[in-house]
Each structure stands twice: as structure tokens, then as C-alpha cells.
Write a protein that holds these residues in place. Sequence first.
Motif, PDB file in Angstrom:
ATOM      1  N   ASN A  20       1.386  -1.662   0.031  1.00 38.00           N
ATOM      2  CA  ASN A  20       0.004  -0.202   0.014  1.00 38.00           C
ATOM      3  C   ASN A  20       0.665   1.281  -0.202  1.00 38.00           C
ATOM      4  N   GLY A  21       1.994   1.587  -0.337  1.00 36.16           N
ATOM      5  CA  GLY A  21       2.899   2.269  -0.789  1.00 36.16           C
ATOM      6  C   GLY A  21       3.785   2.826   0.399  1.00 36.16           C
ATOM      7  N   HIS A  22       3.963   1.669   1.109  1.00 33.62           N
ATOM      8  CA  HIS A  22       4.936   2.564   2.149  1.00 33.62           C
ATOM      9  C   HIS A  22       6.014   2.019   2.005  1.00 33.62           C
ATOM     10  N   LYS A  23       7.103   2.888   2.960  1.00 36.96           N
ATOM     11  CA  LYS A  23       8.664   2.903   2.472  1.00 36.96           C
ATOM     12  C   LYS A  23       9.101   1.542   4.080  1.00 36.96           C
ATOM     13  N   ALA A  24       9.356   0.801   3.771  1.00 38.10           N
ATOM     14  CA  ALA A  24       9.807  -0.241   4.653  1.00 38.10           C
ATOM     15  C   ALA A  24      11.018   0.126   5.720  1.00 38.10           C
ATOM     16  N   VAL A  25      10.883   0.361   6.727  1.00 35.04           N
ATOM     17  CA  VAL A  25      11.967   1.331   7.226  1.00 35.04           C
ATOM     18  C   VAL A  25      12.198   0.534   8.897  1.00 35.04           C
ATOM     19  N   HIS A  26      13.451   0.449   8.727  1.00 36.03           N
ATOM     20  CA  HIS A  26      14.737  -0.834   9.806  1.00 36.03           C
ATOM     21  C   HIS A  26      14.109  -0.176  11.157  1.00 36.03           C
ATOM     22  N   SER A  27      14.064  -1.281  11.779  1.00 37.91           N
ATOM     23  CA  SER A  27      14.218  -0.517  13.366  1.00 37.91           C
ATOM     24  C   SER A  27      15.224   0.051  13.298  1.00 37.91           C
ATOM     25  N   SER A  28      15.259   0.961  14.432  1.00 36.72           N
ATOM     26  CA  SER A  28      16.263   1.897  14.884  1.00 36.72           C
ATOM     27  C   SER A  28      17.292   1.535  16.496  1.00 36.72           C
ATOM     28  N   PRO A  29      18.149   1.331  16.608  1.00 36.25           N
ATOM     29  CA  PRO A  29      18.992   1.440  17.926  1.00 36.25           C
ATOM     30  C   PRO A  29      17.526   1.626  18.710  1.00 36.25           C
ATOM     31  N   VAL A  30      17.666   0.508  20.277  1.00 38.36           N
ATOM     32  CA  VAL A  30      16.756   0.576  21.572  1.00 38.36           C
ATOM     33  C   VAL A  30      17.896   2.292  22.017  1.00 38.36           C
ATOM     34  N   VAL A  31      18.622   2.930  21.925  1.00 41.68           N
ATOM     35  CA  VAL A  31      19.039   3.802  22.357  1.00 41.68           C
ATOM     36  C   VAL A  31      18.902   5.049  21.213  1.00 41.68           C
ATOM     37  N   PRO A  32      18.523   6.162  21.241  1.00 38.43           N
ATOM     38  CA  PRO A  32      17.717   6.849  20.361  1.00 38.43           C
ATOM     39  C   PRO A  32      19.145   7.770  20.308  1.00 38.43           C
ATOM     40  N   ALA A  33      19.279   8.785  19.026  1.00 37.41           N
ATOM     41  CA  ALA A  33      20.816   8.396  18.356  1.00 37.41           C
ATOM     42  C   ALA A  33      20.813  10.518  18.941  1.00 37.41           C
ATOM     43  N   ASN A  34      20.901  10.699  19.773  1.00 38.48           N
ATOM     44  CA  ASN A  34      21.646  12.274  19.529  1.00 38.48           C
ATOM     45  C   ASN A  34      19.594  12.939  20.408  1.00 38.48           C
ATOM     46  N   ASP A  35      18.853  11.875  21.065  1.00 41.82           N
ATOM     47  CA  ASP A  35      18.091  12.380  22.036  1.00 41.82           C
ATOM     48  C   ASP A  35      18.272  11.919  23.461  1.00 41.82           C
ATOM     49  N   PRO A  36      18.347  13.553  23.882  1.00 42.13           N
ATOM     50  CA  PRO A  36      18.978  12.894  25.468  1.00 42.13           C
ATOM     51  C   PRO A  36      17.841  13.098  26.531  1.00 42.13           C
ATOM     52  N   THR A  37      16.092  13.392  25.839  1.00 43.29           N
ATOM     53  CA  THR A  37      15.176  13.359  26.526  1.00 43.29           C
ATOM     54  C   THR A  37      14.567  11.842  26.650  1.00 43.29           C
ATOM     55  N   LEU A  38      15.161  10.961  26.152  1.00 39.09           N
ATOM     56  CA  LEU A  38      15.157   9.455  26.412  1.00 39.09           C
ATOM     57  C   LEU A  38      15.633   8.794  26.609  1.00 39.09           C
ATOM     58  N   LEU A  39      15.823   8.211  27.795  1.00 43.55           N
ATOM     59  CA  LEU A  39      16.643   6.578  27.926  1.00 43.55           C
ATOM     60  C   LEU A  39      16.926   5.453  27.192  1.00 43.55           C
ATOM     61  N   PHE A  40      15.596   5.533  26.457  1.00 48.47           N
ATOM     62  CA  PHE A  40      15.602   4.008  25.720  1.00 48.47           C
ATOM     63  C   PHE A  40      14.776   4.240  24.340  1.00 48.47           C
ATOM     64  N   THR A  41      14.813   3.943  23.212  1.00 48.67           N
ATOM     65  CA  THR A  41      13.931   4.515  22.376  1.00 48.67           C
ATOM     66  C   THR A  41      12.160   3.598  22.794  1.00 48.67           C
ATOM     67  N   ASN A  42      11.125   4.411  23.292  1.00 48.05           N
ATOM     68  CA  ASN A  42       9.933   2.937  23.209  1.00 48.05           C
ATOM     69  C   ASN A  42       9.153   2.819  22.817  1.00 48.05           C
ATOM     70  N   ALA A  43       9.148   3.673  21.297  1.00 47.76           N
ATOM     71  CA  ALA A  43       7.572   3.832  20.855  1.00 47.76           C
ATOM     72  C   ALA A  43       8.634   3.156  18.968  1.00 47.76           C
ATOM     73  N   GLY A  44       7.804   2.881  17.931  1.00 47.40           N
ATOM     74  CA  GLY A  44       8.031   3.293  16.673  1.00 47.40           C
ATOM     75  C   GLY A  44       8.154   4.476  16.445  1.00 47.40           C
ATOM     76  N   MET A  45       7.584   5.668  16.906  1.00 44.94           N
ATOM     77  CA  MET A  45       7.770   7.307  16.253  1.00 44.94           C
ATOM     78  C   MET A  45       8.832   7.521  16.715  1.00 44.94           C
ATOM     79  N   VAL A  46       9.616   7.524  17.463  1.00 46.60           N
ATOM     80  CA  VAL A  46      11.200   7.835  18.459  1.00 46.60           C
ATOM     81  C   VAL A  46      12.088   8.290  17.341  1.00 46.60           C
ATOM     82  N   GLN A  47      12.226   7.308  16.529  1.00 52.89           N
ATOM     83  CA  GLN A  47      13.220   7.695  14.805  1.00 52.89           C
ATOM     84  C   GLN A  47      12.641   8.181  14.109  1.00 52.89           C
ATOM     85  N   PHE A  48      11.569   8.196  14.231  1.00 56.95           N
ATOM     86  CA  PHE A  48      10.672   9.413  12.601  1.00 56.95           C
ATOM     87  C   PHE A  48      10.090  11.087  13.863  1.00 56.95           C
TER      88      PHE A  48
END
Length: 869
Positions: A20-48
Motif C-alpha cells: 500500500n505504498g509505504h517505505k519499509a524502514v528497519h528498526s532504529s537502535p534501542v538507544v535513541p540517536a542524539n536524543d537525551p530526552t529519552l533513556l531508550f526508544t519506547n515507541a515506533g515513532m521515535v526514529q521519525f
Amino acid sequence: MNKMSTAQLRKAFIDYFVENGHKAVHSSPVVPANDPTLLFTNAGMVQFKDVFLGLEQRPYTRACSVQRCIRAGGKHNDLENVGYTARHHTFFEMLGNFSFGDYFKREAIRYAWEFLTQRLGIPEEKLWVTVFHEDDEAADIWLNEIGVSPQRFSRCGEKDNFWSMGDTGPCGPCSEIFYDHGPEVPGGPPGSPEEDGDRYIEIWNLVFMQFNRDADGTLTPLPKPSVDTGMGLERLAAVMQGVHSNYDIDLFQALIDAAQQVTGAQDRNSSSLKVIADHIRSTSFIITDGVLPSNEGRGYVLRRIIRRAIRHGYKLGQKQPFFHMLVQPLVEQMGDAYPELKAAAPQVEKVLRQEEERFAETLENGMKLLEAAMAELSGDTIAGDVVFKLYDTYGFPVDLTADVARERGLKIDEAGFEAEMRKQRERARKAGSFKVDMSKKIDFEGETEFVGYQQDAADATVLALYRDDERVPELKEGEEGMVILDRTPFYAESGGQVGDTGSLTEGMNSFHVADTQKQGKLWLHVGRVTAGSLREGQSVHAQVDVARRRAAERNHSATHLLHAALRNHLGEHVAQKGSLVTPERLRFDFSHFEPIAPETLRAIEREVNEKIMENVPVVTEEMSLDAAREKGAMALFGEKYGDVVRVVDMGDYSIELCGGTHVCRTGDIGPFRIVSEGGVAAGVRRVEAITGTGAWDWIYSREDALNRAAETLKAKRPEQLPERAEQIAQQLKQLEKQVEQLQAKMAAAQGSELVSQAQQVGDVQVLAARVDGADGKVLRELMDQLKQKLDNAVIVLGGAKDSKVALVAGVSKPLTKRFKAGELVNFVAQQVGGKGGGRPDMAQAGGSQPENLDAALASVARWVEERNG
């Protein structure tokens, strides 16, 4: 509804949305890149996140992903519930589809319903839908376009069905889809008084980012409304596999089987097995994404989860390392979906095993003490001082104490524990010695302009003077204090680099700067007036100790090269954990799980020296933080950076954010020499090194030592030392053998003389003799000879050598029922400050009081007589 494995569901979800026209994006690490507001990635939207905020552009406007998530620390922390409920996890996979200003509610709702009911075949009557109570648009789509039955539909309030990224910013209503597990499970539909039951379980949340919330709470429609959805893979797998608990799905059942095998657990339904199966997922992925166990931040959360798993293994009776054995079973289940896990598996196993071995003794001792404390408990609360003692003295983590207490229906006195911690910090503060009490804020409005990047000296004006933390108008000769200038070339201690020293002068007045510290925008020049006086408003010439500054710069620039070389040779998990840069040396702490092999350490040192010899320019630039990230600059997690940062670039080899002072070209560093490498904490290693003249001095001192050793050992050249040392070692071995042979001959000759000294005590021959100069081996050989020459004998031989006593006792075989050699030698040893033991017929001991040896030997006959009666 077709039964599907967890792996099949992952693929089915991605395949549907790609169609249905979506780009499949691989999971980002559980450590958010350059985001000190989060200890760990806790949702799918974090990398977006930046895409939704309009800060980042992607070459697609719709995407889908299966995101690995951690909820075990900070705001999102499910750790305490894991293993005791059907759906709590520290690690879970979130299926999500996203629209960045592309489609909105109608398409998102249709995709969700079509995937669940048509692609997966879930009966419509098993699904329940909710919307935000004010969202008539979504309600109309569900009821009139999709055709959901009003009997399986409800409107809910803001608490359940309105999402926001924060107090301000993007937000919007939600629509949730629930699965009905059937009337045999307690609970009512969402929005009803019985909604907290387990019958209706949320499986998908559709978030419609529709508004922007201002500081005053006003909602303004977004020009490009977006969609963010999330569905727990484990919950969906439970639905598709016809089970109620996530722990009954195929993936968890395989891990529970493996956990049962390595722990030897008898009860397969044990909650502890569920805890272990959950925790191997979170810990393995956290380590895969570059985190190592430590005592702070993400490393502390990782250590906490690992130790919780180990404790549950201990609870099942497994006292040996076992947790690391579950990495391969996990790879078998998830390695195809996450190739990075498969690649990192050997390192994950090493890290987990080391942590298990390190924690084993702590757990054993801590559990004994905790069990004793709980056994003596009269109420339901473990006292704060007991919790503190377990933590401070025995290293038993507080969260584990609380975990064990909770299982027994108890709680811990957290307030009491914190009170004990405050006392400890106060004791530590009082015990410390500080040049400046930086905890006290200087009461001065103003700031210092730092010009030290461009120059080593500057004319300045004294803004304020302080003595004993009090502001004074003048500092006189001999007085110590702090000076605040309007501008300064002095670098203030920061980022591991020590503060500059130097002088402030004006005419015959002079102030020696012994250290430079920083408080906010003020530079504090700490030192003493060496001549004349210093007054507020006075003009001074500020001069940095240039030689000292240059030496510190060489070491600081070398840490950047060292950091890059460590990552090249050890892996991307290497991250700076602390540093110290002085004119004399550099110290660099970094995350790594094992000692560095000598050949690897040499290769690292060689690479740094090669980069120094390339003599590339060291370029420093100021730019925005985003620009620095785009440039590839390495930042330290936990450091606070402003909008403008300073980037230090050493060719294409090292690019880091750094506020320190540096050399102009790498060749200015001179020779680089690593002098030590070792561990300083769990998962943290330390390299100490020297550069420039310090490195040459170190090389010269080693060369002098080698020359002296060559001269002493009569080697013609230092290069011959290994061969010469080997020759001398062989000669020493031959001489020692000759000495042993001579001692044996002397003992044999002495043995013949000693036989005549034996005295008769009843039916026993007793011999207690002193044989000085003999060690334990000679005494044992002499004992064997004497026992052959004396019948029915009790013998004690003692020797004094180098202020130490050696004792050997022997009893003829027929007498061992009456006399025990171990008891006898211990009786004698206690009189010479020692103890010992052994077999009934032969025993030995040692002592430290040779002056008491004669009297001790004289007491042997009395000992035999008392036992012979």
C-alpha cells in the motif's frame, strides 16, 4: 483466523503496508540517536520524531516499521510487573505505519481494519473500537464507512484517547482497537466501569496528529496532519495463536524452554522463567546497540535488568552462570529479523557472562543477609539502614532488595534509605579536599570574556575579589583568594582538561594563578598574591604559563586520536566515559567489556602515532549542533550542548565536539606512548598515556634502566638481556637443585644424630628437635627418615629461617588412634604464633615467633604424656 507464528506476523505486517505504498524502514537502535530526552526508544515513532516536527525531510511520505522498544527506566518503566502479568515486558516489538502529511484518518482506519479482518482474518465481532469523544470525523468513518457495529464502539475521554508529544507541540485524537478474549475472561469493554479487566485488550492505537497546542492551551490545526500508529507484536501474536498471555506465544515458549534447560527449573510455569525469558531480550538488544553495564544512566538500567534475571535464576536453584547461554536461543528466534543481534551475539555473551561472574558472590552474600533481616522482621517494612548496609557494604542493589521484599509481601523504607545516603554523601563531602568550594555560587552579576583560544596573554580589569568565599575590595601579599576578570586567556577546567596556571601582574603587584575554574559565565582565577596587592578595578596583565598549556594541548589532542583508534580496533561500542588531561599525562576512560590484548594495544598506539606523523591541521569551527551532527561530529551522551558548538576536526580521522584547547597540527603532539591499561569499573577500561617531551623522558628512563640491567647482568647490549636472563635463570635453577641435594644429605646425617635424642615416654619414643636453616621440604624428608629408624614414635621437628618457623609432626601408624599429628602440630604452632594441620600420621604448620620455638618443642613430651596416661 489462521494461526500465525511471530515471525510470520512481522512479515505479513510489512508486506501489507509495502503493497500500500509505504517505505519499509528497519528498526532504529534501542538507544535513541542524539536524543537525551529519552533513556531508550519506547515507541515506533521515535526514529521519525524530527520528521513529525518538521525538522527533518525524508524521501518518502509514508512508512512502516517493526521497532524494537525498551520500557525499563524513566517514565516508561514496566520492570517490576514483568513476569507477573500477561502482557508487561521490558522489551517489545511495535508494529507501526506512519503518514507524514500524506494520508489521514480515513486511510489509516481503513488500512488497520483491512489488515486485521481481511489479511489476518480476525472476526469483526471479536474487535472493539474507541475514538476521542469529540472526534465526530473518526466516529463517522468507523460507523458509517467501515460499518463497525455501534454495540462494539465507544467514545472515551482525553486520558485514553488524546495524544500529545509534550505540554506544547503536535497532538491529536486517537482511535484504539481492542480484541475481545471472550466472556470467560473477567472485564468489561473500554469506557465501562469494568474496563480494567483482561477481557478487552488494546492491540492497535491510531494517533491522528491534527493540532499544534500553544503554551496557553490553544489548539491550532496543523497544515499537514499526520498519522502515527502502534501495535504490539506480542499482543497480536497472542491473538493469532489463540492464547491469552503473551508468554504463551511461540517466541516466548522457545525462550522459556531454553531458560528451563539452563536453570534446571522443575516448574515450567514459574514466573521466574518468564522474567528470564523477557530479560534476555532486553539485555541482548541493549548491549547490541552499544550499551555496557555500569553504575549510571543506560548502563545502570542494563545492569539492573541483568541482575534481576540472575536473581531469578538463583531463586530457581541455579548458582552457576547461565544467563549468557540464552543468547543463542534468542538469535535463533530473532536473528533473521535483526541481523545486528546475530552479528553482536559473541560480544553479548561475553558481557553477560562477565556480569554474571562479577555479581555471583554479591548475590550469594546479599541474599543470606537479606534472608536474615527478613527473618527478624516484626512488621512489613525492611528498615532503611538495613537496605543501606546491604547496598553500601555488600553491594546488593536496592531494586533487588525491593524486588525480593515485594515477593514476600514486604516493602522497604525508601525514605530511611535516602536519609542514610545523604549522610554518606555528607561524610564524603567533609572528607574531600577542594581548592574551591564550587558548590557555593559566587554572588556576582557579570561575565568573563574568554580569549584563550586565540591568545596566551591579555590585558584585563579586576571585576571582583574573594577571600574565604567572601567578597573583599583588596587581596594583600601572602593572601589566597579568587580573582574575577572582565576578560581572560586562562582556560578554566572543563571536559577533563585541567585549568591553566600563570600570573596576573601590574607594576610591582603580582598574583600567582594556581588553578582556573568556571562557574556559569564567570572565570575564577584561584591563587595567591606573591607581591604587593590586588584591588577591584585594577588593570592587570594576564599571562598563561605557555609551556604548561602547550603540554596539556598535546595530551588533549592525543585523546581525540586515541578515541578514534580505540573504536577502530575494539568496535563502535567504545564510548568515552571520562578523561583527565594534564600537562604531564592523559587518562582516557571508555566503555569496553574486557582487557585489551597487548598486541591490540600496541596496534592502537602505532595507529595514533601514524596519525600524528601525518601532521594534518587541527581545525576548530563553531557551528550549529545540527550542522555538527551532519558533519559527523561525535558527541558525548549526557553532555549539554548549546545551539552553537565547537567542532574539532583532525582530517577525516577524528571529528568531535570539544571546548578544550588543542595543537595546531597533529605533528605538534610529538611521540605518543601508552603506559598502562586496566579496568576501573564494571564495563569501563582506562588507558593512561604520555606525549611530547613526557614521552621522550619516559623512553630515556626505560633505556637507562635497560642499560643498567645489561651492565649488571653482563650483557654486551640491552638487546641481549632476554637471552642473558634466560641463562641466569637456568643457572639459578641448577644451583637451587644442588642446594636441595646438599640439604638432603645434611638432613640424613643429622637424622642419625637425632635418633639418639629420642626419649621414652611410656611405650612411646618421643623426639622433639630443632633443625635451623631447614625449610618445610627438608623437614618432611628428615621426618620420613626418622620414622623409619624409630619404632612407635611421636616426632616434631622445627626450624627457624628468615624470622619464620616451619614445623612438621609425625606419628607412627600404630599410634595414630591415640595421637593425631594434626592436633600435635597445631598445639606446637600456637606457641610460635601460627597454626596448622594435616593427616593423623603427618602434619605441618608455620609460625612467626622463632624466639618461642625451643619452649614449644620442650612441651611435646608433656603433651604425649598427658594423652598416654
